[in-house]
Design a protein around this motif. Structure first.
Motif, PDB file in Angstrom:
ATOM      1  N   TRP A 167      50.149   0.231   7.609  1.00 52.82           N
ATOM      2  CA  TRP A 167      51.096   0.580   8.676  1.00 52.82           C
ATOM      3  C   TRP A 167      52.530   0.597   8.161  1.00 52.82           C
ATOM      4  N   PHE A 179      51.924   7.208  21.666  1.00 54.62           N
ATOM      5  CA  PHE A 179      51.569   6.577  20.392  1.00 54.62           C
ATOM      6  C   PHE A 179      51.712   5.049  20.468  1.00 54.62           C
ATOM      7  N   GLU A 180      51.563   4.501  21.646  1.00 53.32           N
ATOM      8  CA  GLU A 180      51.775   3.069  21.858  1.00 53.32           C
ATOM      9  C   GLU A 180      50.920   2.213  20.934  1.00 53.32           C
ATOM     10  N   THR A 181      49.650   2.535  20.777  1.00 63.79           N
ATOM     11  CA  THR A 181      48.756   1.753  19.916  1.00 63.79           C
ATOM     12  C   THR A 181      49.264   1.743  18.484  1.00 63.79           C
ATOM     13  N   GLU A 182      49.696   2.900  18.020  1.00 62.01           N
ATOM     14  CA  GLU A 182      50.226   2.997  16.660  1.00 62.01           C
ATOM     15  C   GLU A 182      51.502   2.168  16.509  1.00 62.01           C
ATOM     16  N   TYR A 183      52.424   2.294  17.472  1.00 67.48           N
ATOM     17  CA  TYR A 183      53.678   1.544  17.393  1.00 67.48           C
ATOM     18  C   TYR A 183      53.417   0.038  17.394  1.00 67.48           C
ATOM     19  N   THR A 184      52.487  -0.393  18.244  1.00 67.94           N
ATOM     20  CA  THR A 184      52.182  -1.820  18.347  1.00 67.94           C
ATOM     21  C   THR A 184      51.587  -2.345  17.044  1.00 67.94           C
ATOM     22  N   ALA A 185      50.653  -1.598  16.474  1.00 67.32           N
ATOM     23  CA  ALA A 185      50.038  -2.017  15.199  1.00 67.32           C
ATOM     24  C   ALA A 185      51.062  -2.023  14.070  1.00 67.32           C
ATOM     25  N   ARG A 186      51.927  -1.016  14.030  1.00 70.62           N
ATOM     26  CA  ARG A 186      52.943  -0.934  12.976  1.00 70.62           C
ATOM     27  C   ARG A 186      53.924  -2.113  13.100  1.00 70.62           C
TER      28      ARG A 186
END
Length: 193
Positions: free
Chosen positions: A123, A97-104
């Motif tokens: 986010w 979920f790297e993309t999600e964590y980075t955006a959040r």
């Protein structure tokens, strides 16, 4: 009786759990693709059993004679691969979920930098609402978790480089001890993620 994962005369793991693609034991993970010819066996273990000090003779566990240079090199390589596989499995928990964590994290940092004013964005609110937190508290927690994750990833990267101590070990016991230390530390870090 205990279950052993063996490859030829080498005992690779004690009581491993088999999945579709790998074996996981207390201190090691082996991808099945890197150990073709593996076998699961039941065996009685002698007192003082260690993976480095014992082997498999096709019928039972036997104490290893002094290890040849070739066998020591092969053991070191297996232990290094096991370190890489173990740490890769820990990384996979994050990279999924790297993309999600980075955006959040970016949204939380932008909201904090703006003095927690205005719309925090989806986010932040997607976390805040179900967690029962204010947008500010959610942003602060997201940032705290992101900083902690970044620190854990740095520590895991350093541990992965510590595998070179395995390659430098002059004995099987030294290589095994270096491996075991790395795996224990990686497990402790994984427990914080």
């Amino acid at each position: 009786m205990e279950k052993l994962l063996v490859l030829d005369a080498a005992i690779l793991a004690r009581n491993p759990v088999e999945t579709d693609f790998r074996f996981e034991a207390e201190d090691v993970i082996y991808q099945k693709t890197i150990i073709p010819g593996w076998e699961m066996v039941d065996a009685e273990l002698p007192p003082g059993f260690t993976l480095a000090g014992y082997g498999w003779d096709g019928a039972g566990v036997v104490e290893k004679p002094t290890m040849s240079a070739e066998d020591l090199a092969a053991l070191r390589q297996r232990l290094v691969v096991a370190v890489d596989d173990t740490i890769a499995a820990i990384y996979a928990r994050w990279t999924r979920f790297e993309t999600e964590y980075t955006a959040r994290e970016a949204a939380a940092r932008a909201f904090a930098a703006g003095g927690y004013e205005g719309d925090p964005g989806v986010w932040v609110t997607a976390f805040a609402t179900p967690a029962g937190l204010s947008a500010q508290a959610a942003a602060d927690r997201i940032i705290e978790q992101a900083d902690g994750l970044r620190g854990a990833l740095e520590q895991l990267g350093a541990l992965r480089m510590a595998k070179y101590g395995i390659l430098a070990a002059g004995t099987a016991a030294g290589a095994q001890a270096a491996h075991d230390t790395i795996i224990a530390q990686a497990g402790a870090i994984a427990g914080t993620l």
